[in-house]
Design an enzyme around this catalytic site. Structure first.
Site, PDB file in Angstrom:
ATOM      1  N   ASP A 163      -2.821 -20.263  34.962  1.00  0.00           N
ATOM      2  CA  ASP A 163      -3.956 -20.564  35.840  1.00  0.00           C
ATOM      3  C   ASP A 163      -5.070 -21.278  35.085  1.00  0.00           C
ATOM      4  O   ASP A 163      -5.573 -20.766  34.085  1.00  0.00           O
ATOM      5  CB  ASP A 163      -4.527 -19.276  36.439  1.00  0.00           C
ATOM      6  CG  ASP A 163      -3.538 -18.550  37.332  1.00  0.00           C
ATOM      7  OD1 ASP A 163      -2.889 -19.217  38.149  1.00  0.00           O
ATOM      8  OD2 ASP A 163      -3.411 -17.321  37.205  1.00  0.00           O
ATOM      9  N   ASP A 209      -0.975 -20.836  28.784  1.00  0.00           N
ATOM     10  CA  ASP A 209      -1.467 -20.048  29.892  1.00  0.00           C
ATOM     11  C   ASP A 209      -1.110 -20.811  31.173  1.00  0.00           C
ATOM     12  O   ASP A 209      -0.750 -21.993  31.116  1.00  0.00           O
ATOM     13  CB  ASP A 209      -2.983 -19.864  29.747  1.00  0.00           C
ATOM     14  CG  ASP A 209      -3.611 -19.197  30.949  1.00  0.00           C
ATOM     15  OD1 ASP A 209      -3.137 -18.111  31.332  1.00  0.00           O
ATOM     16  OD2 ASP A 209      -4.567 -19.766  31.507  1.00  0.00           O
TER      17      ASP A 209
END
Length: 234
Positions: A12, A10
């Site tokens: 953020d 991922d």
């Protein structure tokens, strides 16, 4: 020839601390709409579910109702403003580069799977000079599906030319965990990202406190996969 194993990140709150730029953009919109700016320490409860949800949450915290038409207008504004400066106040988490180097040296393919639009995703990765490290980069709009739909993750793995049976997701939120579980893929989480509850309570397969621990954690998960074991929560 067999397909390579893959580590999917991922963005953020996992690879990078991006909340300062996200919150700055949100606050520009809030102030423009006559609402007070929100402090950065609200980011953990606001960030992580995409820009629309961020705006909705920002208005909810500020106590103003938001109709669908206004939300859509502000969402489009957010995307334009954010694209002008997506990363000047953001930074990679400590140890990320070294962890990626170690994984790549062991033959793992790397990829990114994020609910951030692909434009902003690439702007951020380019800013940090790490775009070329990834065999595939998938944003919210790269496929017809996005997290927590498992097809966002499995299509990212396919785009990277890797083996979905030898894959692990690295994330920081309930969305990442739900996506990985739905895809039947182990999930290793960091505790310093964007989640409204302690990440351990969401039961990822492993939790690491620092990226120094990631290569060993990945080896542990892949070792358990090879042995047919269910990964242990930690």
């Amino acid at each position: 020839m067999s397909l390579p194993a893959i580590v999917v990140f991922d963005l953020d709150g996992t690879l990078a601390e991006t909340a300062p730029d996200i919150m700055r953009t949100l606050n520009l919109i809030l102030v423009r709409e006559g609402l007070p700016a929100l402090p950065l320490d609200r980011a953990r409860e606001l960030v992580g579910a995409g820009a629309r949800a961020l705006i909705e949450r920002g208005f909810r915290v500020s106590g103003r109702p938001l109709n669908e038409a206004t939300l859509e207008r502000l969402f489009e504004d957010f995307l334009l403003i954010y694209a002008q400066d997506a990363a000047s106040n953001s930074h990679l988490f400590d140890g990320v580069l070294e962890a990626m180097d170690a994984l790549a040296s062991e033959g793992y393919v790397l990829a990114v799977c994020t609910n951030k639009p692909i434009l902003h995703t690439r702007l951020i990765l380019d800013h940090f000079g790490i775009t070329g490290r990834f065999a595939a980069i998938a944003g919210r709009d790269s496929f017809p599906f996005h997290k927590p739909d498992p097809r966002h993750l499995t299509l990212t793995i396919e785009a990277a030319g890797a083996d979905p049976g030898r894959a692990v997701m690295i994330g920081d939120s309930r969305t990442d965990i739900a996506t990985a579980k739905a895809a039947g893929i182990p999930c290793i989480c960091v505790p310093f990202g964007y989640t409204d509850v302690a990440i351990e309570t969401l039961e990822p397969d492993l939790v690491i406190q620092h990226f120094d621990a990631l290569p060993d954690a990945v080896r542990q998960v892949f070792g358990q996969q090879a042995l047919g074991r269910v990964p242990m929560h930690s």
